[in-house]
Scaffold this motif. Structure first.
Motif, PDB file in Angstrom:
ATOM      1  N   GLY A   1       6.862  -3.778  -0.474  1.00 49.45           N
ATOM      2  CA  GLY A   1       6.177  -4.924  -1.341  1.00 49.45           C
ATOM      3  C   GLY A   1       5.289  -4.440  -1.588  1.00 49.45           C
ATOM      4  O   GLY A   1       4.734  -4.536  -3.350  1.00 49.45           O
ATOM      5  N   TYR A   2       3.621  -4.001  -1.390  1.00 46.68           N
ATOM      6  CA  TYR A   2       2.706  -3.703  -1.474  1.00 46.68           C
ATOM      7  C   TYR A   2       2.869  -2.677  -3.259  1.00 46.68           C
ATOM      8  O   TYR A   2       2.395  -2.805  -3.231  1.00 46.68           O
ATOM      9  N   ALA A   3       3.409  -1.599  -1.821  1.00 48.86           N
ATOM     10  CA  ALA A   3       3.820  -0.329  -3.219  1.00 48.86           C
ATOM     11  C   ALA A   3       4.311  -0.916  -4.188  1.00 48.86           C
ATOM     12  O   ALA A   3       3.621  -0.581  -5.529  1.00 48.86           O
ATOM     13  N   GLN A   4       5.586  -2.105  -4.557  1.00 42.41           N
ATOM     14  CA  GLN A   4       5.426  -1.876  -5.618  1.00 42.41           C
ATOM     15  C   GLN A   4       4.104  -2.864  -6.411  1.00 42.41           C
ATOM     16  O   GLN A   4       4.641  -2.421  -8.100  1.00 42.41           O
ATOM     17  N   ILE A   5       3.540  -3.438  -5.870  1.00 39.94           N
ATOM     18  CA  ILE A   5       2.537  -3.898  -6.173  1.00 39.94           C
ATOM     19  C   ILE A   5       1.718  -2.831  -7.609  1.00 39.94           C
ATOM     20  O   ILE A   5       1.607  -2.933  -8.403  1.00 39.94           O
ATOM     21  N   LEU A   6       1.530  -1.925  -6.706  1.00 38.60           N
ATOM     22  CA  LEU A   6       0.476  -1.092  -6.780  1.00 38.60           C
ATOM     23  C   LEU A   6       0.860  -0.434  -7.728  1.00 38.60           C
ATOM     24  O   LEU A   6       0.382   0.348  -8.947  1.00 38.60           O
ATOM     25  N   ASN A   7       2.443  -0.137  -7.973  1.00 37.52           N
ATOM     26  CA  ASN A   7       3.137   0.416  -8.854  1.00 37.52           C
ATOM     27  C   ASN A   7       2.384   0.116 -10.218  1.00 37.52           C
ATOM     28  O   ASN A   7       3.311   1.123 -10.650  1.00 37.52           O
ATOM     29  N   GLU A   8       2.407  -1.188 -10.673  1.00 42.44           N
ATOM     30  CA  GLU A   8       2.788  -1.736 -11.503  1.00 42.44           C
ATOM     31  C   GLU A   8       1.838  -0.763 -12.111  1.00 42.44           C
ATOM     32  O   GLU A   8       0.685  -0.642 -12.305  1.00 42.44           O
ATOM     33  N   ASP A   9       2.613  -1.092 -13.408  1.00 41.20           N
ATOM     34  CA  ASP A   9       1.106  -0.210 -14.635  1.00 41.20           C
ATOM     35  C   ASP A   9       0.116  -0.408 -14.957  1.00 41.20           C
ATOM     36  O   ASP A   9      -0.997  -0.908 -15.006  1.00 41.20           O
ATOM     37  N   ASP A  10      -0.069  -2.319 -15.473  1.00 41.77           N
ATOM     38  CA  ASP A  10      -1.705  -3.147 -15.274  1.00 41.77           C
ATOM     39  C   ASP A  10      -2.359  -3.592 -14.325  1.00 41.77           C
ATOM     40  O   ASP A  10      -2.795  -3.965 -14.310  1.00 41.77           O
ATOM     41  N   PHE A  11      -1.846  -3.147 -12.869  1.00 37.53           N
ATOM     42  CA  PHE A  11      -2.383  -3.701 -12.271  1.00 37.53           C
ATOM     43  C   PHE A  11      -3.804  -2.795 -12.258  1.00 37.53           C
ATOM     44  O   PHE A  11      -3.591  -1.748 -12.156  1.00 37.53           O
ATOM     45  N   ASN A  12      -4.319  -3.474 -12.021  1.00 36.31           N
ATOM     46  CA  ASN A  12      -5.958  -2.728 -11.238  1.00 36.31           C
ATOM     47  C   ASN A  12      -7.243  -4.159 -11.188  1.00 36.31           C
ATOM     48  O   ASN A  12      -8.492  -3.854 -11.103  1.00 36.31           O
ATOM     49  N   ASP A  13      -6.313  -4.676 -10.176  1.00 38.86           N
ATOM     50  CA  ASP A  13      -7.575  -5.806  -9.034  1.00 38.86           C
ATOM     51  C   ASP A  13      -7.546  -4.391  -8.043  1.00 38.86           C
ATOM     52  O   ASP A  13      -7.130  -4.392  -7.114  1.00 38.86           O
ATOM     53  N   VAL A  14      -9.141  -4.044  -7.791  1.00 35.69           N
ATOM     54  CA  VAL A  14      -9.997  -3.362  -6.803  1.00 35.69           C
ATOM     55  C   VAL A  14      -9.804  -4.391  -5.533  1.00 35.69           C
ATOM     56  O   VAL A  14      -8.937  -3.346  -4.095  1.00 35.69           O
ATOM     57  N   ASP A  15      -9.783  -5.303  -5.357  1.00 34.39           N
ATOM     58  CA  ASP A  15     -10.040  -6.079  -3.684  1.00 34.39           C
ATOM     59  C   ASP A  15      -8.330  -5.664  -3.614  1.00 34.39           C
ATOM     60  O   ASP A  15      -8.163  -5.161  -1.950  1.00 34.39           O
ATOM     61  N   PHE A  16      -7.342  -6.024  -4.241  1.00 34.59           N
ATOM     62  CA  PHE A  16      -6.211  -6.220  -3.673  1.00 34.59           C
ATOM     63  C   PHE A  16      -6.145  -4.980  -3.445  1.00 34.59           C
ATOM     64  O   PHE A  16      -5.123  -5.084  -2.473  1.00 34.59           O
ATOM     65  N   LYS A  17      -6.512  -4.446  -4.003  1.00 37.77           N
ATOM     66  CA  LYS A  17      -6.035  -2.546  -4.211  1.00 37.77           C
ATOM     67  C   LYS A  17      -5.885  -2.210  -2.590  1.00 37.77           C
ATOM     68  O   LYS A  17      -5.202  -1.391  -1.631  1.00 37.77           O
ATOM     69  N   ARG A  18      -7.083  -2.793  -2.178  1.00 33.52           N
ATOM     70  CA  ARG A  18      -8.133  -1.933  -0.606  1.00 33.52           C
ATOM     71  C   ARG A  18      -7.054  -3.000   0.403  1.00 33.52           C
ATOM     72  O   ARG A  18      -6.893  -2.360   1.194  1.00 33.52           O
ATOM     73  N   ASN A  19      -7.444  -3.773   0.002  1.00 33.96           N
ATOM     74  CA  ASN A  19      -6.394  -5.233   0.754  1.00 33.96           C
ATOM     75  C   ASN A  19      -5.171  -4.705   1.377  1.00 33.96           C
ATOM     76  O   ASN A  19      -4.649  -3.961   2.551  1.00 33.96           O
ATOM     77  N   ALA A  20      -4.650  -3.864   0.108  1.00 36.69           N
ATOM     78  CA  ALA A  20      -2.929  -3.778   0.202  1.00 36.69           C
ATOM     79  C   ALA A  20      -2.098  -2.073   0.522  1.00 36.69           C
ATOM     80  O   ALA A  20      -1.516  -2.590   1.648  1.00 36.69           O
ATOM     81  N   LEU A  21      -3.784  -1.744   1.002  1.00 32.64           N
ATOM     82  CA  LEU A  21      -3.784  -0.300   1.686  1.00 32.64           C
ATOM     83  C   LEU A  21      -3.814  -0.545   2.865  1.00 32.64           C
ATOM     84  O   LEU A  21      -2.948   0.358   3.539  1.00 32.64           O
ATOM     85  N   ASN A  22      -4.863  -1.384   2.951  1.00 28.35           N
ATOM     86  CA  ASN A  22      -4.584  -1.804   4.263  1.00 28.35           C
ATOM     87  C   ASN A  22      -3.955  -1.973   5.371  1.00 28.35           C
ATOM     88  O   ASN A  22      -3.229  -1.371   6.731  1.00 28.35           O
ATOM     89  N   ARG A  23      -3.442  -3.106   4.790  1.00 29.12           N
ATOM     90  CA  ARG A  23      -2.117  -3.558   5.129  1.00 29.12           C
ATOM     91  C   ARG A  23      -1.233  -2.365   5.313  1.00 29.12           C
ATOM     92  O   ARG A  23      -0.302  -2.654   6.566  1.00 29.12           O
TER      93      ARG A  23
END
Ligand code: ADP
Length: 472
Positions: A272-294
């Motif tokens: 789920g997290y990987a798919q969101i991170l893979n989206e082209d227009d994704f650029n939320d830095v906080d969410f990215k850090r959280n997602a990678l931690n998860r």
């Protein structure tokens, strides 16, 4: 295929026929012998009396015994001879010709009997008295053939004949009656044995059918059993065995269902997290850090889970061949506490240790895993500012390790269940994220592999895990 019951029936039938035949043969022999003895005894008396009569006759008629002639044996002398005995007499010359007869009751005697020479007639030639028992058309005759000599010259043969038909028939009736009694008694005994043995084999047949069901993979209903004999014990063991197999089967199914579930959750999160991170227009830095931690924490969780599963599978194949050695458990436990110093400090835990023994015989790697799990749990589930008491003592050559903690409450109904795989207790304040519910299951398997036992004492928020292991 011959069933036990049929084999038993054939064997019993065979023994039955054999015993009835041999018993009847023995009885026949016995009756024959006793009848012959009776005739011989009676004939002996007849012989004595008739010879006394002969002596009397010779004395009365002033005839010398040594000068007796064949002609002297006329019907007069013959009548005298048999007068006081209940028998008939006949005098034959040495060739077997009838010379004279002496009849006590001529009206009832079949005179034809005199024509037939006794079977052993010619054996009297050697001055032998012979007894024959003959069956003439159902009439049983006793014939005593006595050779008569005068001055050592054979004159002829005196034959005394008596009808023993009534004695014979009486014996025959008794024999028949006994035969019937013996045969019926044996039939009853064998029937009783057969019915009794059928009662014994019946549960065995039921057991066989149920075992066939088990071999085909199903778990049959319990067999009703009231007997306490060996067959009863067998039936009870079978009932226990199927119960255990059923439970084990269920446990295995649950185990695999749980594994799938446990692996699916982190995998779904990661993808789920990987798919969101893979989206082209994704650029939320906080969410990215959280997602990678998860993603990292879920991967760790999966790694731990896979490691636990690997341990369990390795353990079940190692269980039979645990290599044992002297293990310095005091050192191991001290080291395990030491490496947890940061978290102990963090939770302000007071660790009290008491070691009465230092080493026991066991498998070093697995004992380390066992104490590691228990100490890890103890620290992980303790409330802050509480005491953790770790003790190793010896009671009757048994090493007793215990860890007492105050913290997360284990409900009493989990006392036994807690050692089953994937069992966890949910409580606010304690995250179950890193928990797999396999730690205590692994502990239990290690303890069983060491022929020991693991139990849990509960008192509100106090938990005491006790491990008992043979010291040597
Ligand atoms: P895990 O710790 O990975 O969940 P375990 O099998 O070791 O798996 O433990 C199963 C459950 O037992 C834990 O989730 C916890 O609820 C409970 N438990 C184990 N040890 C303790 C303890 N010392 N104090 C309180 N609860 C405990």
């Amino acid at each position: 295929m011959l069933t036990i019951r049929k084999k038993y029936g054939i064997l019993l039938g065979f023994i039955f026929v054999l015993s009835v035949i041999s018993l009847n043969l023995i009885m026949d022999k016995f009756f024959d012998k006793s009848f012959k003895d009776l005739v011989a005894q009676d004939m002996k008396e007849i012989y004595n009396i008739s010879f006394k009569n002969l002596d009397d006759y010779l004395a009365l008629n002033s005839i010398e015994k040594d000068s007796l002639k064949e002609e002297d044996f006329d019907s007069k002398i013959m009548k005298f001879i048999v007068e006081r005995v209940n028998a008939q007499g006949v005098f034959y010359d040495i060739e077997g010709e009838v010379i004279s007869t002496g009849l006590t009751n001529s009206s009832v005697v079949d005179l034809n009997i005199f024509k037939d020479l006794p079977l052993s007639f010619y054996e009297t030639k050697n001055n032998k008295t012979m007894l024959d028992i003959e069956n003439k058309n159902g009439t049983i005759l006793g014939k005593l053939s006595i050779p008569i000599y005068s001055s050592n010259n054979p004159l002829g043969v005196l034959v005394l004949i008596k009808d023993y038909t009534s004695d014979y028939l009486r014996d025959l009736n008794i024999k028949k009656l006994l035969n019937i009694i013996v045969t019926s008694l044996f039939s009853l005994i064998f029937l009783a044995i057969y019915i009794f043995s059928s009662g014994i084999t019946k549960p065995i047949i039921v057991l066989k059918n149920k075992l066939l069901e088990v071999s085909k993979g199903s778990y049959p209903e319990k067999i009703n059993n009231t007997s306490k004999d060996e067959v009863g014990i067998l039936v009870n063991s079978f009932n226990e065995m199927t119960e255990k197999l059923k439970a084990k089967d269920q446990q295995e199914k649950n185990f695999y269902r749980n594994i799938t579930h446990e692996l699916k959750t982190p995998l779904t999160n990661i993808s789920g997290y990987a798919q969101i991170l893979n989206e082209d227009d994704f650029n939320d830095v906080d969410f990215k850090r959280n997602a990678l931690n998860r993603i990292i924490s879920e991967s760790n969780r999966m790694h731990d889970l896979v490691m636990s599963l690997l341990n369990i599978s390795k353990q079940s194949s190692d269980l039979e061949e645990y290599s044992f050695e002297m293990v310095k458990i005091k050192n191991i436990v001290q080291e395990l506490i030491e490496i947890r110093n940061p978290i102990i400090q963090n939770k302000s835990l007071n660790i009290i240790t008491k070691f009465e023994i230092e080493e026991i015989t066991g498998n070093k790697q697995y004992l380390k895993m066992l104490f590691n799990n228990l100490i890890d749990n103890g620290i992980k589930y303790s409330y802050e500012n509480t005491t953790v008491e770790i003790q190793i003592k010896e009671v009757d050559r048994i090493c007793e390790f215990s860890i007492t903690t105050t913290g997360k409450t284990i409900p009493i109904e989990f006392k036994e269940k807690i050692f089953e795989p994937f069992v966890r207790v949910e409580e606010k304040g304690f995250s179950s994220k890193e928990s797999s519910g396999l730690g205590l299951y692994i502990c239990k398997n290690i303890v069983i592999g060491h022929k020991g036992e693991i139990t849990l004492d509960l008192n509100k928020d106090k938990s005491k895990f006790i491990v008992k292991l043979p010291k040597d």
